[in-house]
Design a protein around this motif. Structure first.
Motif, mmCIF file in Angstrom:
data_model
loop_
_atom_site.group_PDB
_atom_site.id
_atom_site.type_symbol
_atom_site.label_atom_id
_atom_site.label_comp_id
_atom_site.label_asym_id
_atom_site.label_seq_id
_atom_site.Cartn_x
_atom_site.Cartn_y
_atom_site.Cartn_z
ATOM 1 N N PHE A 108 23.916 10.367 51.152
ATOM 2 C CA PHE A 108 24.307 9.193 51.942
ATOM 3 C C PHE A 108 23.170 8.182 52.002
ATOM 4 O O PHE A 108 23.390 6.963 51.977
ATOM 5 C CB PHE A 108 24.731 9.606 53.350
ATOM 6 N N GLU A 109 21.957 8.691 52.059
ATOM 7 C CA GLU A 109 20.803 7.790 52.073
ATOM 8 C C GLU A 109 20.708 7.007 50.767
ATOM 9 O O GLU A 109 20.427 5.796 50.770
ATOM 10 C CB GLU A 109 19.533 8.611 52.303
ATOM 11 N N ARG A 110 20.967 7.685 49.658
ATOM 12 C CA ARG A 110 20.946 6.996 48.366
ATOM 13 C C ARG A 110 22.098 5.998 48.259
ATOM 14 O O ARG A 110 21.944 4.899 47.719
ATOM 15 C CB ARG A 110 21.047 8.023 47.234
ATOM 16 N N ALA A 111 23.268 6.382 48.797
ATOM 17 C CA ALA A 111 24.416 5.470 48.759
ATOM 18 C C ALA A 111 24.154 4.216 49.587
ATOM 19 O O ALA A 111 24.528 3.103 49.194
ATOM 20 C CB ALA A 111 25.669 6.186 49.255
ATOM 21 N N LEU A 112 23.479 4.388 50.732
ATOM 22 C CA LEU A 112 23.135 3.229 51.568
ATOM 23 C C LEU A 112 22.224 2.257 50.829
ATOM 24 O O LEU A 112 22.310 1.040 51.018
ATOM 25 C CB LEU A 112 22.465 3.699 52.857
ATOM 26 N N ALA A 113 21.357 2.787 49.986
ATOM 27 C CA ALA A 113 20.456 1.915 49.225
ATOM 28 C C ALA A 113 21.200 1.128 48.148
ATOM 29 O O ALA A 113 20.729 0.063 47.714
ATOM 30 C CB ALA A 113 19.353 2.756 48.578
ATOM 31 N N ALA A 136 28.057 0.356 57.342
ATOM 32 C CA ALA A 136 28.132 0.880 58.716
ATOM 33 C C ALA A 136 28.763 2.274 58.718
ATOM 34 O O ALA A 136 28.283 3.181 59.424
ATOM 35 C CB ALA A 136 28.927 -0.082 59.592
ATOM 36 N N LYS A 137 29.828 2.450 57.933
ATOM 37 C CA LYS A 137 30.482 3.760 57.870
ATOM 38 C C LYS A 137 29.563 4.808 57.236
ATOM 39 O O LYS A 137 29.473 5.956 57.720
ATOM 40 C CB LYS A 137 31.780 3.631 57.062
ATOM 41 N N LEU A 138 28.877 4.404 56.170
ATOM 42 C CA LEU A 138 27.946 5.333 55.531
ATOM 43 C C LEU A 138 26.815 5.722 56.476
ATOM 44 O O LEU A 138 26.353 6.883 56.471
ATOM 45 C CB LEU A 138 27.368 4.702 54.252
ATOM 46 N N ALA A 152 24.116 9.830 59.614
ATOM 47 C CA ALA A 152 23.605 10.350 60.880
ATOM 48 C C ALA A 152 24.243 11.695 61.209
ATOM 49 O O ALA A 152 23.560 12.640 61.653
ATOM 50 C CB ALA A 152 23.830 9.339 61.998
ATOM 51 N N ALA A 153 25.564 11.788 60.977
ATOM 52 C CA ALA A 153 26.269 13.048 61.299
ATOM 53 C C ALA A 153 25.789 14.176 60.397
ATOM 54 O O ALA A 153 25.548 15.303 60.859
ATOM 55 C CB ALA A 153 27.773 12.840 61.134
#
Length: 386
Positions: free
Chosen positions: A357-362, A371-373, A378-379
């Protein structure tokens, strides 16, 4: 030489009929009789002399036409331009074709402006030429004026409604304009006119899948099957790239490689809005994606589409492997990275999901999706820490 000989023969014949007169007076009398006849003969001959000046006649005409057709067939566009232009200027009986072929060769050489100017001049002379309307459509399409290209092809089909090619070409433009229902109708006309084009099943598949709420996925799947059968029966040229484009609708190649066609067909039931496929359709789609990945292991879309299909088939571990392979091939592929993160999260692999998810946010730029990512990141991080 021939015309001069004819003229001299007429002159001598008139002189010969005056032999019984004196040399001086008789010759003058003969000349006085011959000249009016000669003048009339030359007046009759003048149009013929004018029309043959610079014209192609007889065997020379046949030779240049044959050479021009050979040049076009082998793709020698420089020679084709020269030869067809010679015919255009020298063969009054050639009709619109020499102008069309000259312009077509100019287009192949990248001389778009010159080609369009020639087409405009020829169209003024031959306004009812369907071929010139279709050729102008090709130029306009190349320049990005697809609506104008559609109008030209509609004119071509009105002038020559029995041409399968014009209807098929019209359908291509209509698909580019996101008018799949119109395209489907045009393709049906091409089919009923006896089209044997290898592109027809692919165009029919694209029209059937793109019709919004009226999309016929089963029909599209069948057309893709026929398109694949035809395509795989043709050997790929040694120099052909394995793939050139992704799967975005605007980037679908006009003449896809075998690998691209397999992935496009497989993606039919991978789309989020696609209905649930029949088991046989899903298996065929999986087979197509696997075959594409085998042809080109570096084609990221083949692995990504296979992952989507495997999720549909309720085979999550295999889907994970396909998504991971896609990310290995292209670490910036947002779809594969996001789907891998989501699947890891659903399978309870929270630590790996958080990293993904961190890579997808980048990679993600859309604010709502970011925002959804962020929430999912976080979850996953929270569950992973726990």
């Amino acid at each position: 030489g021939l015309f001069r000989g004819v003229v001299m023969a007429v002159f001598q014949a008139r002189v010969g009929r005056s032999d019984d007169r004196s040399h001086s007076g008789g010759l003058r009398a003969a000349q006085s009789l011959a000249l009016p006849g000669l003048a009339s003969f030359l007046l009759l001959l003048a149009p013929l002399l004018g029309s043959c000046r610079g014209a192609l006649c007889g065997s020379e005409r046949d030779r240049v036409w044959a050479a021009a057709e050979r040049a076009s067939l082998r793709g020698d566009w420089t020679s084709a331009v020269s030869l067809w232009n010679e015919i255009r200027l020298g063969d009054e009986q050639g009709g619109p074709r020499p102008s069309a072929e000259t312009a077509r060769a100019m287009l192949a050489l990248g001389k778009t402006d010159e080609a369009l100017a020639l087409i405009e001049r020829a169209s003024a002379r031959y306004p009812d030429s369907a071929e010139l309307h279709a050729l102008r459509a090709d130029v306009l399409d190349r320049l990005g004026f697809q609506r104008a290209a559609e109008a030209e092809l509609l004119a071509a089909t009105r002038l020559d409604p029995d041409s399968a090619y014009y209807w098929e070409r019209l359908a291509e433009i209509q698909l580019g304009l996101a008018c799949p229902l119109s395209a489907a109708a045009s393709l049906e006309r091409a089919r009923s006119n006896g089209s044997e084009s290898p592109s027809l099943p692919l165009l029919q598949a694209r029209a059937a899948r793109s019709a919004g709420s009226g999309a016929d996925f089963a029909r599209a799947h069948q057309h893709y099957r026929w398109a694949i059968e035809q395509r795989l029966a043709q050997p790929e040229p040694d120099s052909a790239p394995l793939h050139t484009a992704g799967l975005a609708p605007g980037s679908l190649p006009k003449n896809p490689t075998a690998c691209e066609l397999l992935v496009e067909a497989a993606s039919l039931y991978a789309a989020p809005d696609a209905p649930s496929p029949a088991p046989a359709q899903l298996e065929a789609s999986l087979e197509w994606s696997e075959r594409a990945a085998g042809i080109d292991p570096q084609f990221v879309c083949a692995h990504f589409v296979r992952g989507l299909l495997l999720e549909r088939a309720q085979r999550p571990e295999e889907a994970l492997a396909s998504y991971r392979r896609a990310v290995e091939v292209d670490g910036h592929h947002l779809g594969a990275t996001t789907n891998l993160a989501l699947l890891c999260h659903r399978l309870g692999r929270f630590t790996e999901a958080a990293l993904l998810f961190e890579r997808a946010l980048a990679l993600e730029t859309d604010a709502d999706r970011r925002a959804k990512l962020a929430e999912l990141h976080a979850a996953s991080a929270s569950h992973g820490a726990g």
